[in-house]
Design an enzyme around this catalytic site. Structure first.
Site, PDB file in Angstrom:
ATOM      1  N   ASP A 135      39.570  38.167  52.746  1.00 51.46           N
ATOM      2  CA  ASP A 135      39.366  37.875  51.326  1.00 51.46           C
ATOM      3  C   ASP A 135      40.598  37.184  50.761  1.00 51.46           C
ATOM      4  O   ASP A 135      41.698  37.736  50.807  1.00 51.46           O
ATOM      5  CB  ASP A 135      39.065  39.162  50.547  1.00 51.46           C
ATOM      6  CG  ASP A 135      38.396  38.859  49.205  1.00 51.46           C
ATOM      7  OD1 ASP A 135      37.919  37.725  49.012  1.00 51.46           O
ATOM      8  OD2 ASP A 135      38.355  39.761  48.353  1.00 51.46           O
ATOM      9  N   HIS A 142      42.558  33.876  37.762  1.00 54.10           N
ATOM     10  CA  HIS A 142      42.426  35.309  38.071  1.00 54.10           C
ATOM     11  C   HIS A 142      43.786  35.910  38.436  1.00 54.10           C
ATOM     12  O   HIS A 142      44.162  36.966  37.921  1.00 54.10           O
ATOM     13  CB  HIS A 142      41.433  35.514  39.219  1.00 54.10           C
ATOM     14  CG  HIS A 142      41.350  36.931  39.704  1.00 54.10           C
ATOM     15  ND1 HIS A 142      40.815  37.944  38.942  1.00 54.10           N
ATOM     16  CD2 HIS A 142      41.768  37.510  40.864  1.00 54.10           C
ATOM     17  CE1 HIS A 142      40.893  39.089  39.620  1.00 54.10           C
ATOM     18  NE2 HIS A 142      41.467  38.850  40.790  1.00 54.10           N
ATOM     19  N   ARG A 151      51.882  43.235  35.887  1.00 56.49           N
ATOM     20  CA  ARG A 151      53.322  43.050  36.062  1.00 56.49           C
ATOM     21  C   ARG A 151      53.948  42.449  34.816  1.00 56.49           C
ATOM     22  O   ARG A 151      54.370  43.174  33.913  1.00 56.49           O
ATOM     23  CB  ARG A 151      53.595  42.193  37.311  1.00 56.49           C
ATOM     24  CG  ARG A 151      53.367  42.915  38.613  1.00 56.49           C
ATOM     25  CD  ARG A 151      53.860  42.102  39.799  1.00 56.49           C
ATOM     26  NE  ARG A 151      53.342  40.733  39.757  1.00 56.49           N
ATOM     27  CZ  ARG A 151      52.156  40.372  40.251  1.00 56.49           C
ATOM     28  NH1 ARG A 151      51.405  41.264  40.863  1.00 56.49           N
ATOM     29  NH2 ARG A 151      51.727  39.138  40.168  1.00 56.49           N
ATOM     30  N   THR A 358      38.259  36.496  43.481  1.00 55.58           N
ATOM     31  CA  THR A 358      37.581  36.465  42.187  1.00 55.58           C
ATOM     32  C   THR A 358      37.754  35.103  41.536  1.00 55.58           C
ATOM     33  O   THR A 358      38.859  34.580  41.459  1.00 55.58           O
ATOM     34  CB  THR A 358      38.173  37.553  41.272  1.00 55.58           C
ATOM     35  OG1 THR A 358      38.091  38.792  41.971  1.00 55.58           O
ATOM     36  CG2 THR A 358      37.423  37.647  39.965  1.00 55.58           C
TER      37      THR A 358
HETATM   38 CA    CA Z   1      38.226  40.248  46.159  1.00 52.79          CA
END
Ligand code: CA
Length: 429
Positions: A135, A142, A151, A358
């Protein structure tokens, strides 16, 4: 051999509704269980599932070098292994068989009875046996949103992010097809204000709007795939919902990255739409600054204009579209992801799956997760029934859709629709 299947004027003798994701120009590949309980490889035109195993047995693929049982299998892995030339020959032939001007199958009642099914009659299965699943984290919007939340908004992107497509190795055993329910996971979290970790159902389950590409055998161990060749090894794409438990993720991910927060389930759409079918929808990817290192540089259009939407439907309720994004927002292209993945000699096999990460767009209504849409719970998302969501609730259904549309042609992916079931009962210790 070029793909001849994209001609927008081509018509089929099968009935296809105007807004169908599956016109004769699409010709995706999938695996389904027929009404006679036989598993087969097939394609789809309109709302017809087409049994490629039966077509092959009846001689419709004569002249194309295929083994007798290539479509009589419960996964597409062997067919994908045959390579791009074979995928093209088969798609070209399917395009001919179902062309309005071709009467061969059209006028053969007996053959049609064996080959054609309505979508209601079949049960879609996982299209490939996924060996390895990676992934990526390739949407700049994103990564910036998440970096800002967790952060520092001033330094939202970590120093490596603009120089390489960041990724982690996921788990293929929990990837499920459309309509397979997913259970809220149990796990360890460290709630705000607590003085020790606790165990129980995740309270912050989220979707991630992603796409994933499926590869063919690409290289031998130790040999990188040059970026110019990378797309030749991509069979096609599916929609991908990478279910995530944000509270588990937050506590466990340091220092090695996501683990149990991500591997309880990921849902995919069951039809693999080939890269050839997406060809007319190529677009330029976002400009990269700084310029990447030479092994990641490429010329031309290597992204695709694919509209992506997510519906959230409460139990027995009405759907609300909670976001609309686009695959073209991805900062790193699939070719760059493949080139980077293999630059150290890592071997890629037929049926491997690479998630995009994403896919968030630039505006708040195009974010690809509830974490971002509700901005860590501070801006709950309003649903059409009046309720609100910060994260996914038990029995909610999350539905991903994706399609390309241009000059009267729509090539779509169908959907990846999944219900989140309540967590299993657990004994407190
Ligand atoms: Ca993912």
């Amino acid at each position: 051999m070029p793909a001849k299947t994209n001609d927008p004027n081509k018509k089929t003798w099968l009935t296809v509704s105007e807004n169908s994701d599956f016109p004769i120009q699409n010709i995706p590949f999938g695996v389904f269980l027929t009404r006679d309980d036989i598993i087969t490889i097939g394609t789809r035109i309109g709302d017809y599932a087409i049994d490629l195993g039966a077509l092959h047995q009846l001689g419709y693929f004569d002249g194309i070098p295929l083994t007798d049982d290539i479509f009589l299998q419960d996964t597409l892995n062997d067919f994908i292994s045959d390579g791009k030339k074979t995928w093209r020959s088969v798609r070209n032939r399917i395009s001919e068989i179902f062309d309005l001007k071709n009467g061969t199958l059209q006028n053969n009642k007996d053959h049609k009875k064996i080959v054609l099914f309505s979508m209601e009659e079949v049960e879609m299965k996982l299209p490939v046996q996924i060996g390895d699943y990676t992934d990526f984290y390739s949407s700049k919007e994103h990564a910036t949103n998440v970096g800002s939340m967790f952060r520092d908004p001033e330094n939202a992107l970590l120093p490596n992010w603009l120089h390489l497509p960041v990724a982690y190795h996921g788990r293929s055993s929990t990837i499920v097809p459309n309509a397979t329910p997913v259970r809220r996971p149990l796990g360890q979290t460290y709630p705000k204000g607590a003085d020790a970790p606790v165990f129980g159902p995740s309270k912050l389950v989220d979707f991630e709007l992603e796409m994933a590409f499926i590869t063919t055998d690409a290289n031998v161990l130790g040999e990188p795939i040059p970026i110019e060749e990378a797309e030749d090894y991509i069979f096609g794409l599916v929609l991908f919902n990478d279910w995530s438990a944000r509270d588990i993720q937050k506590w466990e991910y340091v220092p090695l990255g996501p683990f149990l927060a991500k591997n309880f389930a990921s849902s995919i759409s069951p039809w693999i739409v080939t890269l050839d079918a997406l060809e007319p929808f190529r677009v330029q990817s976002p400009k990269q600054d700084p310029e990447p290192l030479p092994y990641l540089r490429q010329q031309g259009k290597h992204s695709f204009d694919i509209t992506l939407e997510v519906d959230l439907t409460p139990n027995n309720g009405i759907p609300t579209m909670v976001t609309r994004s686009n695959f073209k927002h991805m900062y790193w292209t699939m070719a760059q992801q493949m080139a980077h993945h293999t630059v150290n000699g890592c071997k890629v096999n037929s049926g491997d799956m690479m998630g995009s990460g994403t896919i968030s767009g630039p505006s708040p209504d195009s974010y690809g997760s509830l974490l971002e849409l509700a901005w860590q719970g501070t801006k709950p998302v309003k649903l059409r029934d009046g309720s609100e969501r910060k994260f996914i609730e038990d029995n909610d259904i999350v539905t991903l859709r994706g399609y390309c549309q241009k000059e009267g042609i729509r090539i779509g992916f169908g959907e990846a629709s999944t219900r989140l079931l309540p967590a299993l009962e657990h004994k407190k210790k």
